[in-house]
Design an enzyme around this catalytic site. Structure first.
Site, PDB file in Angstrom:
ATOM      1  N   TYR A  95       9.786  41.835  -3.008  1.00 55.03           N
ATOM      2  CA  TYR A  95      10.808  42.096  -1.499  1.00 55.03           C
ATOM      3  C   TYR A  95      11.884  43.370  -1.345  1.00 55.03           C
ATOM      4  CZ  TYR A  95      11.905  37.412  -0.550  1.00 55.03           C
ATOM      5  OH  TYR A  95      11.438  35.925   0.081  1.00 55.03           O
ATOM      6  N   GLU A 137      13.597  30.132  -3.372  1.00 53.89           N
ATOM      7  CA  GLU A 137      11.854  30.202  -4.229  1.00 53.89           C
ATOM      8  C   GLU A 137      11.837  30.077  -5.087  1.00 53.89           C
ATOM      9  OE1 GLU A 137      10.622  33.485  -1.931  1.00 53.89           O
ATOM     10  OE2 GLU A 137      11.766  33.701  -0.368  1.00 53.89           O
ATOM     11  N   TYR A 190       3.278  20.892   4.008  1.00 55.62           N
ATOM     12  CA  TYR A 190       1.951  21.721   3.743  1.00 55.62           C
ATOM     13  C   TYR A 190       1.605  22.016   2.515  1.00 55.62           C
ATOM     14  CZ  TYR A 190       5.163  25.326   4.160  1.00 55.62           C
ATOM     15  OH  TYR A 190       6.267  26.647   4.688  1.00 55.62           O
ATOM     16  N   GLN A 207      -2.139  28.545   5.765  1.00 54.27           N
ATOM     17  CA  GLN A 207      -1.181  26.899   5.415  1.00 54.27           C
ATOM     18  C   GLN A 207      -1.561  26.256   5.707  1.00 54.27           C
ATOM     19  OE1 GLN A 207       0.701  29.707   6.101  1.00 54.27           O
ATOM     20  NE2 GLN A 207       0.883  30.638   4.334  1.00 54.27           N
ATOM     21  N   PRO A 274       0.581  16.714  10.593  1.00 52.51           N
ATOM     22  CA  PRO A 274       1.728  16.258   9.470  1.00 52.51           C
ATOM     23  C   PRO A 274       2.388  15.540  10.059  1.00 52.51           C
ATOM     24  CG  PRO A 274       2.205  17.628  10.885  1.00 52.51           C
ATOM     25  CD  PRO A 274       0.947  17.988  11.165  1.00 52.51           C
ATOM     26  N   VAL A 385       6.682  24.495  13.174  1.00 54.14           N
ATOM     27  CA  VAL A 385       5.930  26.155  13.947  1.00 54.14           C
ATOM     28  C   VAL A 385       4.711  25.829  12.958  1.00 54.14           C
ATOM     29  CG1 VAL A 385       5.638  27.632  15.567  1.00 54.14           C
ATOM     30  CG2 VAL A 385       7.772  25.768  15.577  1.00 54.14           C
ATOM     31  N   PHE A 386       3.469  25.582  14.033  1.00 55.85           N
ATOM     32  CA  PHE A 386       2.506  26.795  12.749  1.00 55.85           C
ATOM     33  C   PHE A 386       2.056  27.610  12.651  1.00 55.85           C
ATOM     34  CE2 PHE A 386      -0.774  22.126  13.415  1.00 55.85           C
ATOM     35  CZ  PHE A 386       0.671  21.879  12.505  1.00 55.85           C
TER      36      PHE A 386
END
Length: 392
Positions: A95, A137, A190, A207, A274, A385-386
């Site tokens: 970051y 996270e 995923y 992913q 999915p 959304v991929f």
């Protein structure tokens, strides 16, 4: 620390961001990769070339500036980003790198407007966002690690089997090299994969949706062969049974809605993956939930999982309809042309159903708008959304 003055200053720069547009983030990526080329091991270069990554980052930056005083509006976006970052094993020190290049980009592109006060405000705003994401996270990493069979970071897997699902899609069964048990996951989530498709090139991280319900010793993903796709070509043609790769634990905020409300699964192309996990999960539970399976693809040769879905339709309270865009004629269950839900509105649970969408962005935007027009509450429409996120 972010102050009210900082918030007002950042908000005052929104016109500057809008004027710069995605050019701002294009400059940012070029700058960052020239100074920190190791990050090319993390970012999807295909999305960089298409411009989707730059557009998604610009919209995220603009949204953060716009809602800085009401961050609760961005809870869903933060959750989506945090899960994507977890699939890439993003760490706190990264970051600082990204933030440094973002501020330098603003300084370089808008030197006159980017005063010391503006820089201080944007630094405080970015630090707050970074702290929110780092904390979320870390919570995901800990949750994954603490599950039975769970892990943090990379775990070595080998390719156990490959199965053909259609002309373009193959399923890959992956099993852990250590022989240990695998943690459960929610249907719709995923895996993150890290591999090296070119012997002397950068590593690639991708992913792929888990495409069936949980099994204790193996995971299944289903991969579409993309034209000129470096990673998909590697997974289809180069990776052999017994070969190994690194896998990150299952994550994702697009999951099967719980409960007994009717469930409508709507997909196009490889967006079926999915939703297949959701359908298999319903089959394993077999609790009598009313189900709809609506799928669109180019033709019969590209219809993935057709035989399995037909089998489940004989075992579950499941209604199925498929649209073949290239077909000249059809039937009640296999229609010609593009998906059109208005023609079957009377058959759908518009008032109380949960609707899950996955497929190309343009497809989902059309279907999402169609469902809204048919009276479906937006809160009951869920989508994945991929790649970089896009607005519906």
């Amino acid at each position: 620390m972010l102050s009210q003055q900082h918030i007002e200053i950042v908000k005052s720069t929104i016109p500057l961001l809008e004027q710069a547009g995605p050019a701002l983030t294009e400059h940012f990526y070029k700058r960052m990769f020239s100074h920190n080329p190791e990050l090319l091991n993390v970012f999807n270069r295909a999305n960089q070339r298409s411009g989707r990554q730059a557009l998604a980052l610009f919209e995220a930056v603009a949204a953060w500036a716009r809602y800085l005083d009401t961050p609760e509006v961005l809870v869903d976006a933060v959750e989506r980003i945090a899960n994507k970052h977890a699939s890439l094993d993003i760490q706190p020190h990264q970051y600082a790198i990204v933030g440094g290049h973002l501020l330098a980009t603003l300084r370089e592109l808008a030197a006159e407007q980017f005063t010391s006060e503006v820089e201080a405000a944007w630094t405080a705003a970015y630090d707050l966002l970074a702290d929110i994401l780092i904390r979320r996270e870390e919570a995901i990493y800990q949750q994954n690690e603490q599950q039975n069979g769970g892990w943090r970071g990379r775990r070595r897997f080998r390719l156990l089997a490959r199965e053909t699902e259609s002309a373009l899609v193959s399923s890959l069964w992956l099993t852990p090299v250590d022989g240990g048990v695998l943690p459960t996951y929610q249907p719709g989530q995923y895996l993150g994969l890290e591999l090296q498709p070119e012997p002397h090139g950068y590593r690639a991280m991708r992913q792929y949706s888990l495409s069936t319900c949980w099994q204790p010793d193996r995971y299944r993903i289903s991969v579409k062969r993309e034209a000129h796709g470096l990673v998909s070509g590697y997974l289809h043609d180069v990776l052999q049974i017994g070969d190994e790769l690194d896998v990150l634990a299952p994550v994702g905020d697009f999951v099967k809605p719980v409960g007994q409300a009717p469930l409508v699964l709507i997909s196009a192309g490889v967006g079926v993956t999915p939703l297949m996990a959701m359908l298999e999960s319903e089959a394993s539970e077999n609790n009598g939930r009313q189900l709809w399976w609506l799928h669109a693809c180019a033709n019969a040769g590209q219809h993935s999982f057709r035989e399995r879905v037909e089998q489940l339709a004989g075992e579950l309270p499941l209604q199925t309809v498929c649209w073949y865009e290239e077909a000249e004629s059809g039937s009640a269950q296999q229609r010609a042309g593009r998906m059109n839900l208005s023609l079957m509105a009377g058959d759908l649970p518009l008032l109380d159903g949960e609707f899950c969408l996955c497929g190309p962005v343009a497809f989902m935007q059309v279907i999402h708008q169609e469902l809204i027009q048919l009276g479906v509450d937006a809160g009951r429409i869920h989508y994945e959304v991929f790649g970089p996120h896009a607005r519906m």
